[in-house]
Structures are given as structure tokens and as C-alpha cells.
Design a protein around this motif. Structure first.
Motif, PDB file in Angstrom:
ATOM      1  N   THR A  79      33.232  52.187  32.671  1.00 37.33           N
ATOM      2  CA  THR A  79      34.363  51.397  33.354  1.00 37.33           C
ATOM      3  C   THR A  79      33.520  50.344  34.609  1.00 37.33           C
ATOM      4  OG1 THR A  79      35.759  53.227  33.459  1.00 37.33           O
ATOM      5  CG2 THR A  79      36.045  51.726  35.118  1.00 37.33           C
ATOM      6  N   VAL A  80      33.883  48.979  34.547  1.00 37.37           N
ATOM      7  CA  VAL A  80      33.456  48.069  35.298  1.00 37.37           C
ATOM      8  C   VAL A  80      34.423  47.624  36.251  1.00 37.37           C
ATOM      9  CG1 VAL A  80      32.523  45.640  35.203  1.00 37.37           C
ATOM     10  CG2 VAL A  80      31.802  47.277  33.352  1.00 37.37           C
ATOM     11  N   MET A  81      33.987  47.648  37.486  1.00 36.35           N
ATOM     12  CA  MET A  81      35.094  47.047  38.695  1.00 36.35           C
ATOM     13  C   MET A  81      34.709  45.543  38.671  1.00 36.35           C
ATOM     14  SD  MET A  81      36.188  46.035  41.418  1.00 36.35           S
ATOM     15  CE  MET A  81      36.318  46.755  43.238  1.00 36.35           C
ATOM     16  N   ASN A  82      35.811  44.780  38.505  1.00 36.12           N
ATOM     17  CA  ASN A  82      35.626  43.449  38.614  1.00 36.12           C
ATOM     18  C   ASN A  82      36.597  42.767  39.852  1.00 36.12           C
ATOM     19  OD1 ASN A  82      34.347  42.564  35.937  1.00 36.12           O
ATOM     20  ND2 ASN A  82      35.981  43.732  35.261  1.00 36.12           N
ATOM     21  N   PRO A  83      35.722  42.494  40.949  1.00 36.00           N
ATOM     22  CA  PRO A  83      36.471  42.060  42.008  1.00 36.00           C
ATOM     23  C   PRO A  83      36.821  40.660  41.965  1.00 36.00           C
ATOM     24  CG  PRO A  83      34.181  42.886  42.788  1.00 36.00           C
ATOM     25  CD  PRO A  83      34.313  42.763  41.177  1.00 36.00           C
ATOM     26  N   MET A  84      38.252  40.242  42.194  1.00 35.01           N
ATOM     27  CA  MET A  84      38.605  38.869  42.014  1.00 35.01           C
ATOM     28  C   MET A  84      39.688  38.742  43.057  1.00 35.01           C
ATOM     29  SD  MET A  84      40.698  37.478  38.545  1.00 35.01           S
ATOM     30  CE  MET A  84      41.138  35.692  38.617  1.00 35.01           C
ATOM     31  N   ARG A  85      39.486  37.617  43.844  1.00 41.84           N
ATOM     32  CA  ARG A  85      40.563  37.027  44.815  1.00 41.84           C
ATOM     33  C   ARG A  85      40.851  35.721  44.483  1.00 41.84           C
ATOM     34  NH1 ARG A  85      38.963  41.575  45.487  1.00 41.84           N
ATOM     35  NH2 ARG A  85      38.134  42.622  47.348  1.00 41.84           N
ATOM     36  N   VAL A  86      42.079  35.405  45.228  1.00 42.02           N
ATOM     37  CA  VAL A  86      42.449  34.177  45.397  1.00 42.02           C
ATOM     38  C   VAL A  86      42.566  34.043  46.990  1.00 42.02           C
ATOM     39  CG1 VAL A  86      44.604  32.430  44.707  1.00 42.02           C
ATOM     40  CG2 VAL A  86      43.802  34.253  43.170  1.00 42.02           C
ATOM     41  N   VAL A  87      42.010  32.872  47.459  1.00 45.19           N
ATOM     42  CA  VAL A  87      42.011  32.838  48.854  1.00 45.19           C
ATOM     43  C   VAL A  87      42.507  31.241  49.352  1.00 45.19           C
ATOM     44  CG1 VAL A  87      40.398  34.553  49.002  1.00 45.19           C
ATOM     45  CG2 VAL A  87      39.718  32.277  48.985  1.00 45.19           C
ATOM     46  N   PRO A  88      42.823  31.109  50.465  1.00 39.19           N
ATOM     47  CA  PRO A  88      43.318  29.921  50.972  1.00 39.19           C
ATOM     48  C   PRO A  88      42.117  28.869  50.799  1.00 39.19           C
ATOM     49  CG  PRO A  88      44.286  31.391  52.324  1.00 39.19           C
ATOM     50  CD  PRO A  88      43.214  32.091  51.527  1.00 39.19           C
ATOM     51  N   HIS A  89      42.085  27.620  50.653  1.00 36.52           N
ATOM     52  CA  HIS A  89      41.240  26.634  50.635  1.00 36.52           C
ATOM     53  C   HIS A  89      41.692  25.285  51.287  1.00 36.52           C
ATOM     54  CE1 HIS A  89      38.232  23.516  49.294  1.00 36.52           C
ATOM     55  NE2 HIS A  89      36.989  24.615  49.451  1.00 36.52           N
ATOM     56  N   PRO A  90      40.885  24.521  51.805  1.00 40.65           N
ATOM     57  CA  PRO A  90      41.593  23.252  52.520  1.00 40.65           C
ATOM     58  C   PRO A  90      42.217  22.451  51.237  1.00 40.65           C
ATOM     59  CG  PRO A  90      39.413  23.553  53.406  1.00 40.65           C
ATOM     60  CD  PRO A  90      39.624  24.622  52.264  1.00 40.65           C
ATOM     61  N   ASP A  91      41.726  22.553  50.020  1.00 43.17           N
ATOM     62  CA  ASP A  91      42.170  21.655  49.033  1.00 43.17           C
ATOM     63  C   ASP A  91      43.149  22.464  48.189  1.00 43.17           C
ATOM     64  OD1 ASP A  91      40.627  19.387  49.681  1.00 43.17           O
ATOM     65  OD2 ASP A  91      39.002  20.121  48.298  1.00 43.17           O
ATOM     66  N   GLY A  92      43.682  23.601  48.657  1.00 41.27           N
ATOM     67  CA  GLY A  92      44.866  24.501  48.093  1.00 41.27           C
ATOM     68  C   GLY A  92      44.273  25.913  47.831  1.00 41.27           C
ATOM     69  N   SER A  93      43.309  26.288  47.117  1.00 44.14           N
ATOM     70  CA  SER A  93      43.054  27.644  46.881  1.00 44.14           C
ATOM     71  C   SER A  93      41.681  27.671  46.405  1.00 44.14           C
ATOM     72  CB  SER A  93      43.932  28.621  46.155  1.00 44.14           C
ATOM     73  OG  SER A  93      44.258  28.157  44.937  1.00 44.14           O
ATOM     74  N   GLU A  94      41.175  29.026  46.359  1.00 45.15           N
ATOM     75  CA  GLU A  94      39.760  29.082  45.718  1.00 45.15           C
ATOM     76  C   GLU A  94      39.957  30.453  44.899  1.00 45.15           C
ATOM     77  OE1 GLU A  94      35.013  29.156  46.534  1.00 45.15           O
ATOM     78  OE2 GLU A  94      36.364  28.881  48.150  1.00 45.15           O
ATOM     79  N   VAL A  95      39.187  30.677  43.784  1.00 47.79           N
ATOM     80  CA  VAL A  95      39.482  31.902  42.848  1.00 47.79           C
ATOM     81  C   VAL A  95      37.916  32.262  42.942  1.00 47.79           C
ATOM     82  CG1 VAL A  95      40.117  33.039  40.935  1.00 47.79           C
ATOM     83  CG2 VAL A  95      41.367  31.174  41.545  1.00 47.79           C
ATOM     84  N   ILE A  96      37.863  33.524  43.362  1.00 46.95           N
ATOM     85  CA  ILE A  96      36.442  34.022  43.168  1.00 46.95           C
ATOM     86  C   ILE A  96      36.315  35.131  42.255  1.00 46.95           C
ATOM     87  CG2 ILE A  96      34.296  34.853  44.753  1.00 46.95           C
ATOM     88  CD1 ILE A  96      36.258  33.477  47.132  1.00 46.95           C
ATOM     89  N   PHE A  97      35.409  35.353  41.409  1.00 46.28           N
ATOM     90  CA  PHE A  97      35.191  36.454  40.373  1.00 46.28           C
ATOM     91  C   PHE A  97      33.715  36.975  40.855  1.00 46.28           C
ATOM     92  CE2 PHE A  97      34.550  38.667  36.647  1.00 46.28           C
ATOM     93  CZ  PHE A  97      35.963  39.232  36.316  1.00 46.28           C
ATOM     94  N   THR A  98      33.733  38.259  40.726  1.00 48.17           N
ATOM     95  CA  THR A  98      32.251  38.751  40.660  1.00 48.17           C
ATOM     96  C   THR A  98      32.043  39.198  39.424  1.00 48.17           C
ATOM     97  OG1 THR A  98      32.351  39.353  43.168  1.00 48.17           O
ATOM     98  CG2 THR A  98      30.597  40.310  41.804  1.00 48.17           C
ATOM     99  N   VAL A  99      30.913  38.577  38.819  1.00 46.24           N
ATOM    100  CA  VAL A  99      30.449  39.280  37.437  1.00 46.24           C
ATOM    101  C   VAL A  99      29.281  40.363  37.684  1.00 46.24           C
ATOM    102  CG1 VAL A  99      29.660  38.683  35.006  1.00 46.24           C
ATOM    103  CG2 VAL A  99      31.080  36.970  36.375  1.00 46.24           C
ATOM    104  N   ARG A 100      29.295  41.203  37.059  1.00 46.99           N
ATOM    105  CA  ARG A 100      28.310  42.442  37.283  1.00 46.99           C
ATOM    106  C   ARG A 100      27.495  42.385  35.860  1.00 46.99           C
ATOM    107  NH1 ARG A 100      31.778  45.693  41.262  1.00 46.99           N
ATOM    108  NH2 ARG A 100      31.284  44.719  43.208  1.00 46.99           N
TER     109      ARG A 100
END
Length: 131
Positions: A79-100
Motif C-alpha cells: 500500500t502506497v499512501m499518496n498525499p495530494m492537496r489543492v490549496v489557494p494560490h494568488p493565481d487560483g489554486s495549486e495542486v501538490i502531489f507527493t510521489v514516493r
């Protein structure tokens, strides 16, 4: 084990990006690195035909924080836990994904990072495309 954070600024509100990405039916449209075809629901899990073979995926419950973390059970049973977030950004949003780097050679890890980058680019294009 190494980790690599992949991010993409998206010119759309975080709520819009989150809603699209959290809709399981949209997964094959933007997450080709994970799902190449339709998604089958089995209880709380999703079974997807991935480039790695059939994998089981379980996302965290929908939330107002932009969290899209998900566990992926590989064909090996790992099992691989994949952190992923959508956060506010001055230009709209930012999507952040951690690859392990789990069960991957360095070349496979680099390939996965590139696939996630392409997936996030596709997601950005889909949520900013004119209707």
C-alpha cells in the motif's frame, strides 16, 4: 525511499479544482498515470486498470480542506499512501502531489514523477477549459 513533490498552479478556484479531481468518474480523464479506463467501485475502494496492472484505490472522505490523499494497493499487495492537496494560490489554486519511491527503480521513479506532472497538467487544462 525518496519523495518528490510535483505541483501545478491552476487558474481556477480551489473549490472548482477540488470538485473535479474528487469526482471519481473524472479520474480516467486526468489521472492517466493511475487510471487508464473506467473505475469500478468495490465497497469504499476503487479498482482501476493502471499502467501497473489492476490496483485498488481509496480516497479520503470529501472535505473542505482540499485534501485528496489516497492509498493505492499495488499488484504486489504493498500500500502506497499518496498525499495530494489543492490549496489557494494568488493565481487560483495549486495542486501538490507527493510521489514516493516505493518498489521502483530510479528510472521508474523518474517515469512516475513525469506521469504525475503530465496528470496535473491535464487536470489544469480540463478545469480551465472554456465550457
Amino acid at each position: 525511499m525518496r519523495s518528490h513533490h510535483v505541483s501545478r498552479v491552476v487558474r481556477a478556484a480551489p473549490e472548482v479544482v477540488y470538485a473535479y479531481a474528487a469526482d471519481i468518474d473524472n479520474l480516467p480523464r486526468w489521472a492517466a498515470g493511475l487510471a487508464r479506463a473506467s473505475v469500478t467501485r468495490v465497497g469504499d475502494d476503487l479498482v482501476v486498470d493502471s499502467p501497473m496492472g489492476d490496483v485498488r484505490v481509496r480516497f479520503v472522505d470529501r472535505n473542505t480542506l482540499g485534501v485528496l490523499d489516497h492509498d493505492v494497493v499495488l499488484p504486489s499487495g504493498t500500500t502506497v499512501m499518496n498525499p495530494m492537496r489543492v490549496v489557494p494560490h494568488p493565481d487560483g489554486s495549486e495542486v501538490i502531489f507527493t510521489v514516493r519511491q516505493i518498489e521502483l527503480t530510479d528510472d521508474e521513479f523518474a517515469r512516475d514523477v513525469a506521469m504525475v506532472d503530465a496528470d496535473l497538467e491535464r487536470l489544469a487544462a480540463l478545469v480551465t477549459a472554456p465550457s
